[in-house]
Structure formats: structure tokens, C-alpha cells
Design a protein around this motif. Structure first.
Motif, PDB file in Angstrom:
ATOM      1  N   LEU A   1      59.431  77.118 -38.481  1.00  0.00           N
ATOM      2  CA  LEU A   1      59.939  76.959 -39.656  1.00  0.00           C
ATOM      3  C   LEU A   1      61.404  77.148 -39.803  1.00  0.00           C
ATOM      4  O   LEU A   1      62.033  76.549 -40.615  1.00  0.00           O
ATOM      5  CB  LEU A   1      59.178  77.728 -40.813  1.00  0.00           C
ATOM      6  N   PHE A   2      61.924  78.255 -39.180  1.00  0.00           N
ATOM      7  CA  PHE A   2      63.158  78.568 -38.933  1.00  0.00           C
ATOM      8  C   PHE A   2      63.812  77.470 -38.498  1.00  0.00           C
ATOM      9  O   PHE A   2      65.075  76.912 -39.018  1.00  0.00           O
ATOM     10  CB  PHE A   2      63.475  79.914 -38.262  1.00  0.00           C
ATOM     11  N   GLY A   3      63.395  76.750 -37.314  1.00  0.00           N
ATOM     12  CA  GLY A   3      63.920  75.745 -36.692  1.00  0.00           C
ATOM     13  C   GLY A   3      64.000  74.490 -37.371  1.00  0.00           C
ATOM     14  O   GLY A   3      65.197  73.798 -37.679  1.00  0.00           O
ATOM     15  N   LEU A   4      62.868  74.114 -38.257  1.00  0.00           N
ATOM     16  CA  LEU A   4      62.701  72.908 -39.009  1.00  0.00           C
ATOM     17  C   LEU A   4      63.829  72.817 -40.244  1.00  0.00           C
ATOM     18  O   LEU A   4      64.379  72.017 -40.358  1.00  0.00           O
ATOM     19  CB  LEU A   4      61.246  72.666 -39.589  1.00  0.00           C
ATOM     20  N   ILE A   5      63.467  73.907 -41.030  1.00  0.00           N
ATOM     21  CA  ILE A   5      64.429  73.945 -42.307  1.00  0.00           C
ATOM     22  C   ILE A   5      65.851  74.469 -41.824  1.00  0.00           C
ATOM     23  O   ILE A   5      66.710  73.614 -42.606  1.00  0.00           O
ATOM     24  CB  ILE A   5      63.984  75.270 -43.040  1.00  0.00           C
ATOM     25  N   ASN A   6      66.149  74.936 -40.919  1.00  0.00           N
ATOM     26  CA  ASN A   6      67.655  75.283 -40.583  1.00  0.00           C
ATOM     27  C   ASN A   6      68.357  73.873 -40.242  1.00  0.00           C
ATOM     28  O   ASN A   6      69.499  73.586 -40.627  1.00  0.00           O
ATOM     29  CB  ASN A   6      67.875  76.229 -39.377  1.00  0.00           C
TER      30      ASN A   6
ATOM     31  N   SER B   1      59.424  82.804 -29.028  1.00  0.00           N
ATOM     32  CA  SER B   1      60.083  82.436 -29.965  1.00  0.00           C
ATOM     33  C   SER B   1      61.016  81.320 -30.057  1.00  0.00           C
ATOM     34  O   SER B   1      61.012  80.327 -30.773  1.00  0.00           O
ATOM     35  CB  SER B   1      60.863  83.806 -30.415  1.00  0.00           C
ATOM     36  N   VAL B   2      61.650  81.306 -28.831  1.00  0.00           N
ATOM     37  CA  VAL B   2      62.616  80.316 -28.629  1.00  0.00           C
ATOM     38  C   VAL B   2      61.876  78.916 -28.280  1.00  0.00           C
ATOM     39  O   VAL B   2      62.521  77.941 -28.929  1.00  0.00           O
ATOM     40  CB  VAL B   2      63.373  80.576 -27.185  1.00  0.00           C
ATOM     41  N   GLY B   3      60.636  78.980 -27.850  1.00  0.00           N
ATOM     42  CA  GLY B   3      60.001  77.561 -27.744  1.00  0.00           C
ATOM     43  C   GLY B   3      59.690  77.119 -29.024  1.00  0.00           C
ATOM     44  O   GLY B   3      59.748  75.875 -29.187  1.00  0.00           O
ATOM     45  N   TYR B   4      59.146  77.761 -29.870  1.00  0.00           N
ATOM     46  CA  TYR B   4      58.720  77.138 -31.240  1.00  0.00           C
ATOM     47  C   TYR B   4      59.956  76.782 -32.096  1.00  0.00           C
ATOM     48  O   TYR B   4      59.847  75.996 -32.929  1.00  0.00           O
ATOM     49  CB  TYR B   4      57.826  78.098 -31.866  1.00  0.00           C
ATOM     50  N   PHE B   5      60.819  77.855 -31.912  1.00  0.00           N
ATOM     51  CA  PHE B   5      62.387  77.474 -32.718  1.00  0.00           C
ATOM     52  C   PHE B   5      62.833  76.231 -32.365  1.00  0.00           C
ATOM     53  O   PHE B   5      63.231  75.161 -33.086  1.00  0.00           O
ATOM     54  CB  PHE B   5      63.291  78.556 -32.472  1.00  0.00           C
ATOM     55  N   SER B   6      62.925  75.809 -30.900  1.00  0.00           N
ATOM     56  CA  SER B   6      63.279  74.565 -30.452  1.00  0.00           C
ATOM     57  C   SER B   6      62.596  73.407 -30.884  1.00  0.00           C
ATOM     58  O   SER B   6      62.830  72.185 -31.492  1.00  0.00           O
ATOM     59  CB  SER B   6      63.348  74.621 -28.807  1.00  0.00           C
TER      60      SER B   6
ATOM     61  N   TYR C   1      67.873  71.545 -23.927  1.00  0.00           N
ATOM     62  CA  TYR C   1      68.137  72.549 -25.323  1.00  0.00           C
ATOM     63  C   TYR C   1      67.263  73.823 -25.067  1.00  0.00           C
ATOM     64  O   TYR C   1      67.713  74.927 -24.736  1.00  0.00           O
ATOM     65  CB  TYR C   1      68.051  71.864 -26.476  1.00  0.00           C
ATOM     66  N   VAL C   2      66.020  73.176 -24.771  1.00  0.00           N
ATOM     67  CA  VAL C   2      64.900  74.458 -24.835  1.00  0.00           C
ATOM     68  C   VAL C   2      64.812  75.318 -23.398  1.00  0.00           C
ATOM     69  O   VAL C   2      64.529  76.204 -23.608  1.00  0.00           O
ATOM     70  CB  VAL C   2      63.696  73.707 -25.228  1.00  0.00           C
ATOM     71  N   ASN C   3      65.204  74.400 -22.452  1.00  0.00           N
ATOM     72  CA  ASN C   3      65.220  75.237 -21.473  1.00  0.00           C
ATOM     73  C   ASN C   3      66.303  76.225 -21.014  1.00  0.00           C
ATOM     74  O   ASN C   3      66.124  77.298 -20.487  1.00  0.00           O
ATOM     75  CB  ASN C   3      65.117  74.267 -20.047  1.00  0.00           C
ATOM     76  N   VAL C   4      67.619  75.636 -21.541  1.00  0.00           N
ATOM     77  CA  VAL C   4      68.953  76.692 -21.231  1.00  0.00           C
ATOM     78  C   VAL C   4      68.661  78.016 -22.205  1.00  0.00           C
ATOM     79  O   VAL C   4      68.833  79.017 -21.616  1.00  0.00           O
ATOM     80  CB  VAL C   4      70.005  75.921 -21.877  1.00  0.00           C
ATOM     81  N   PHE C   5      68.084  77.904 -23.203  1.00  0.00           N
ATOM     82  CA  PHE C   5      68.039  78.842 -24.239  1.00  0.00           C
ATOM     83  C   PHE C   5      66.666  79.667 -23.832  1.00  0.00           C
ATOM     84  O   PHE C   5      66.654  81.118 -23.843  1.00  0.00           O
ATOM     85  CB  PHE C   5      67.691  78.478 -25.740  1.00  0.00           C
ATOM     86  N   TYR C   6      65.629  78.965 -23.250  1.00  0.00           N
ATOM     87  CA  TYR C   6      64.547  79.747 -22.655  1.00  0.00           C
ATOM     88  C   TYR C   6      64.924  80.874 -21.490  1.00  0.00           C
ATOM     89  O   TYR C   6      64.586  81.898 -21.465  1.00  0.00           O
ATOM     90  CB  TYR C   6      63.585  78.994 -22.423  1.00  0.00           C
ATOM     91  N   ARG C   7      65.812  80.302 -20.665  1.00  0.00           N
ATOM     92  CA  ARG C   7      66.070  81.021 -19.279  1.00  0.00           C
ATOM     93  C   ARG C   7      67.254  81.975 -19.651  1.00  0.00           C
ATOM     94  O   ARG C   7      67.164  83.398 -19.213  1.00  0.00           O
ATOM     95  CB  ARG C   7      66.748  80.085 -18.647  1.00  0.00           C
ATOM     96  N   ILE C   8      68.037  81.747 -20.692  1.00  0.00           N
ATOM     97  CA  ILE C   8      68.909  83.019 -21.131  1.00  0.00           C
ATOM     98  C   ILE C   8      67.874  84.183 -21.679  1.00  0.00           C
ATOM     99  O   ILE C   8      68.305  85.368 -21.226  1.00  0.00           O
ATOM    100  CB  ILE C   8      69.805  82.497 -22.181  1.00  0.00           C
ATOM    101  N   ASN C   9      67.006  83.862 -22.384  1.00  0.00           N
ATOM    102  CA  ASN C   9      66.188  84.901 -22.826  1.00  0.00           C
ATOM    103  C   ASN C   9      65.433  85.660 -21.923  1.00  0.00           C
ATOM    104  O   ASN C   9      64.934  86.657 -22.016  1.00  0.00           O
ATOM    105  CB  ASN C   9      65.194  84.217 -24.103  1.00  0.00           C
ATOM    106  N   GLN C  10      65.374  85.015 -20.708  1.00  0.00           N
ATOM    107  CA  GLN C  10      64.521  85.786 -19.430  1.00  0.00           C
ATOM    108  C   GLN C  10      65.255  86.327 -18.890  1.00  0.00           C
ATOM    109  O   GLN C  10      64.809  87.041 -17.844  1.00  0.00           O
ATOM    110  CB  GLN C  10      63.581  84.659 -18.974  1.00  0.00           C
ATOM    111  N   ASP C  11      66.563  86.308 -18.609  1.00  0.00           N
ATOM    112  CA  ASP C  11      67.574  86.967 -17.906  1.00  0.00           C
ATOM    113  C   ASP C  11      67.550  88.396 -18.121  1.00  0.00           C
ATOM    114  O   ASP C  11      67.253  89.074 -19.046  1.00  0.00           O
ATOM    115  CB  ASP C  11      68.946  86.623 -18.290  1.00  0.00           C
TER     116      ASP C  11
END
Length: 481
Positions: free
Chosen positions: A59-64, A174-179, A410-420
């Protein structure tokens, strides 16, 4: 703000689960106690919490992002006919870029998530009301700019919010669903404007100003606390839980409103700290994301409007979709938005993320698509037949691949940053580690926005040049729009 709401993401020690509360001065949890914590959180409870977390970030990703799409969809109705429509695209992205550069790079210290999100909600609603109730071009562009700034700051904030969840698998969830939510915004926004445009700009845009209210409602009443995920399977391998701070620049060492909070040493990232964190991400994360969006939006705004063919004969299947040459561009946009949504949802539906070494692959493929479609528009390189059905099918497939590459990047870059993993030199400091994670994921956001901004500058002359080249070889369809 009521105490229960304020503690949603800022739990006091008394509010945390008993199993997650070692007594002050007690030794570190043993392997036996860690196993006991895992048993306390049953699998059905974990699934419910993950479902609530996924729904919240979706919902955050959709509405934003949905207001951004509504503005682009309404561009023809918002400005006078003689005004270049590119000015809408510029005002819809430039303020967002300012927000993504300004907040992570300029501000320092802790993040006040509640204040940010309530502020973004108010600014979005106000911007859309300005667009709805003022008829002058300046005021409408001002309203678009306010909504754009709010959207950029909101995207940055939600990505940073995802880093506050442990273990990394939950943060990646979280990142996956936001994306996925940001991808769905393209389809939902275009559909909503199609349905309400008949009501006129004042009513249609005015109704959309209510949508940002969903964000604080989700934040206060649906989003789980980070403490709810303590003791899950791989938590033992992550840094200890630190209650979320409430201030961007609260360096005094106490959480606001908490008398019993233990004193913390003053921590904030200096300019040199931020450069140390950004430098290794420039080529690994930022350049691929910038290139993907530069090629993607140049295709969408500069090449796709010139990918025109004769209207298919009534005996053709394509005639059920395309009734005039003006139908081609909306078709390409629908195909693009659909495949972006599917690819941005890849991690949330269980598709494994790209290996880190392949993060540049979508940008390389996107460049190939960009060159192929540019040559097709200018020279007509695809097989020609009576109704050019093969050309239409090939363009359809390439634009589908374009959307897949853009969403996947988009989704893979932010996912990988979150796993660093945290920096070895600061891994012992939980507060600094938390601020570094928030900064790293927030610092990359300007790469896609700057790619879109540069694409909007390149697209106008490219569209004109391609149309001129088509006319020179006797194809006059672009002049009939």
C-alpha cells in the motif's frame, strides 16, 4: 499523538515481547535461549505478521506513486493545447529528484518516520487540491511540484523504513512488496484517471487528493512493529535490535517521550562517512539504475510516440485493439506498465533475485532495446508486409522486455542494498550501523529519478528527429497525430 500509535514503530522496552527483553546487565542470550525465542513465535503467527508487513509496504508503494501516474495520465487535460506536455513530465520528476538528493545527503542523524510520513501525506493532498481548484498554468505546475516532492521523499522514506526490520529476509520482504506496489501504481493510476476524467479536472483530481490518507492509516493501524520479528529463523546472525529513534537530529541520546530509555552516545554520519558509503555503490548500484531509466524513459517519451503503423484490416485480430493510429501509443504504455508491475513483483511472488554480479544486465539489454526501436522508427528495419503485423508484434515484444528490464533493475538493486552486511569497522556500533543502512538505501534513489529527468530532456528532440526521418522516407503517420 496517542501513546499506542506513537509506539507502533518506536517501541519502549516495556512494550517489547518478554522473550526479546534481556534484563539490564544480563549476559548475552545463549544458544538455548535463542532457540526458545524462535519457538515462541509460531509459524502461523509469523505468516500473519509477514502478510501484514507485505500488505503495508504494498500500500505504501501503491499510494505513494499513484498520484505521479495520475498527473501524467491527466497531462492533456491539465495544460492548454499550445503548452508542451513535456513540462508536466519535468515538474512531475524534478522536485522528487531534489527530495531524494536533499534528505539523505544533506540531513544527518536519526529519522523521524512518523513526522515524515504525516508531512508527505499532507503535502500530497495539498498539492493535488491546488491542481484541482486553480486554473492557471503556474498554480497547476506548483501543485504538481508539491505532489512530486512529496512522492520522492515518501519513496525515500519507505525504502529507509524497510531497513529497520530484522533479519535481512524480513527487510527484503518489505522491499519486494513496496516495489510491487509501485509497479501496480502504473496500472491503477491510469485506470483511475480513465474512470474519473469524465468528471473534469476539478472533481477528478480533487477526489484523488483523498488517496494519500491511506498512508498514515496503514502506518498506524496495519504496519507491524520491528520488534514483532525478533527471534525469527536467521535473527541470530544479524545485528541486535535497536529501538527506532524518533528524531532526524536528536543527538542527545534519548528517545522522545521515553523516560526510561538508556542514554546513547551521539551518532551521526559526516560528509566523509557518506562518501565512504556511496563510493562503492556508484558503479555497482547507481550507474545500472541510472542507465536503465535513462534508456527506458527515452524509449517511452521519445521513441514510442513514433512507433506508428497503418490501422490493421478488420479481418485481423489486431483490429480489435487498434482502431486508429492514435491507439498505438496508449497500447505501448499499457504493455509497458503491465510488464513493469509483473517484474517489480518478482521477489514478492517468489522469483529468486538476480545475483549481485548480474545487476548491470538489465541496463545492457535496455540499451539494445533502445537502439533497436530507434532504428525501427527511423529506418523501418522490421519485416514489412501488407498490414505490418509482424512489425507490430515485434514492437510489442520489445516493449514488454523493456518493462521487464526496468522493473527487474529497480526491485533487485534495492533488494541487494538491503542485504548488504554492515561495514566491519562499524559493525560493533548498532546505532551507527542502523544509520548507515538507512543512508545507503536512501542515497541510491536519486539514480533512477535523474535518469528519468535526463530522458525527459532527450525525448523531445528525439521524437522530432525521428518523425522528420520518417517523413523523409515517405511515412507520414506521425504528422497525422
Amino acid at each position: 499523538m496517542p501513546e499506542e500509535q506513537n509506539s507502533l514503530l518506536h517501541p519502549d522496552e516495556d512494550d517489547m515481547p518478554e522473550t526479546a527483553q534481556p534484563e539490564k546487565g544480563a549476559p548475552a542470550p545463549t544458544l538455548h535461549s535463542q532457540r526458545h525465542q524462535k519457538l515462541v513465535c509460531t509459524y502461523p503467527a509469523q505468516r500473519r505478521m509477514l502478510l501484514k508487513l507485505g500488505c503495508s509496504f504494498f500500500l505504501f508503494g501503491l499510494i505513494n506513486n499513484v498520484l505521479y501516474v495520475i498527473i501524467l495520465s491527466a497531462a492533456l487535460d491539465l495544460v492548454p493545447p499550445a503548452t508542451p506536455k513535456g513540462i508536466i513530465a519535468f515538474c512531475n520528476i524534478a522536485p522528487a529528484l531534489v527530495a531524494k538528493v536533499g534528505w539523505p545527503y544533506v540531513l544527518k542523524g536519526r529519522i523521524r518516520y512518523t513526522r515524515r510520513l504525516v508531512g508527505c501525506c499532507a503535502l500530497s493532498a495539498f498539492g493535488m487540491l491546488v491542481v484541482a481548484f486553480f486554473d492557471t498554468l503556474f498554480m497547476r505546475l506548483l501543485g504538481i511540484g508539491l505532489a512530486s516532492f512529496s512522492s520522492g521523499l515518501g519513496e525515500l522514506t519507505f525504502l529507509q523504513l524497510s531497513t529497520t526490520y530484522s533479519p535481512p529476509s524480513v527487510a527484503g520482504h518489505s522491499v519486494g512488496y513496496f516495489s510491487s506496489g509501485t509497479g501496480a501504481a502504473g496500472l491503477v493510476g491510469a485506470f483511475l484517471w480513465w474512470e474519473v476524467r469524465g468528471l473534469g479536472v476539478r472533481v477528478g483530481v480533487g477526489l484523488s487528493s483523498v488517496m494519500p490518507l491511506i498512508i498514515p492509516l496503514t502506518y498506524f493501524f496495519l504496519l507491524p512493529q520491528p520488534a514483532d520479528f525478533l527471534g525469527t529463523e536467521d535473527h541470530a546472525s544479524t545485528t541486535p535490535y535497536t529501538p527506532l529513534a524518533t528524531g532526524d537530529e536528536d543527538l542527545a541520546g534519548e528517545e522522545e517521550g521515553s523516560i526510561r530509555a538508556p542514554a546513547k552516545h551521539a551518532v551521526y554520519l559526516t560528509a566523509s562517512d557518506k562518501w565512504r558509503l556511496v563510493r562503492p555503490m556508484l558503479f555497482r548500484y547507481m550507474l545500472p539504475l541510472f542507465c536503465v531509466y535513462l534508456f527506458e524513459y527515452t524509449i517511452n517519451q521519445g521513441i514510442a510516440p513514433t512507433l506508428l503503423y497503418p490501422v490493421p484490416p478488420t479481418s485481423s485480430f489486431l483490429s480489435k485493439i487498434i482502431h486508429s493510429i492514435r491507439d498505438y501509443y496508449p497500447l505501448w504504455q499499457l504493455v509497458y506498465q503491465t510488464t513493469v508491475f509483473l517484474s517489480r513483483s518478482s521477489i514478492s511472488i517468489g522469483i529468486p533475485p538476480l545475483p549481485a554480479r548480474l545487476l548491470s544486465l538489465p541496463a545492457m539489454i535496455q540499451f539494445g532495446i533502445f537502439l533497436t526501436l530507434a532504428f525501427e522508427s527511423a529506418l523501418g528495419i522490421f519485416p514489412a508486409d501488407a498490414d505490418e503485423a509482424w512489425s507490430i508484434v515485434l514492437v510489442f515484444l520489445l516493449i514488454s522486455l523493456e518493462g521487464i528490464c526496468g522493473g527487474s533493475a529497480y526491485v533487485n538493486v534495492f533488494y541487494r542494498i538491503n542485504q548488504d552486511p554492515p561495514s566491519p569497522e562499524t559493525a560493533h556500533d548498532a546505532e551507527r550501523t542502523r544509520q548507515e543502512r538507512e543512508f545507503k538505501i536512501g542515497s541510491v534513489g536519486f539514480a533512477d529519478s535523474s535518469g528519468i529527468l535526463f530522458a525527459s530532456l532527450f525525448a523531445v528532440p528525439m521524437e522530432v528527429a525521428l518523425c522528420r526521418q520518417q517523413v523523409s522516407r515517405g511515412k507520414l503517420l506521425c504528422k497525422g497525430l
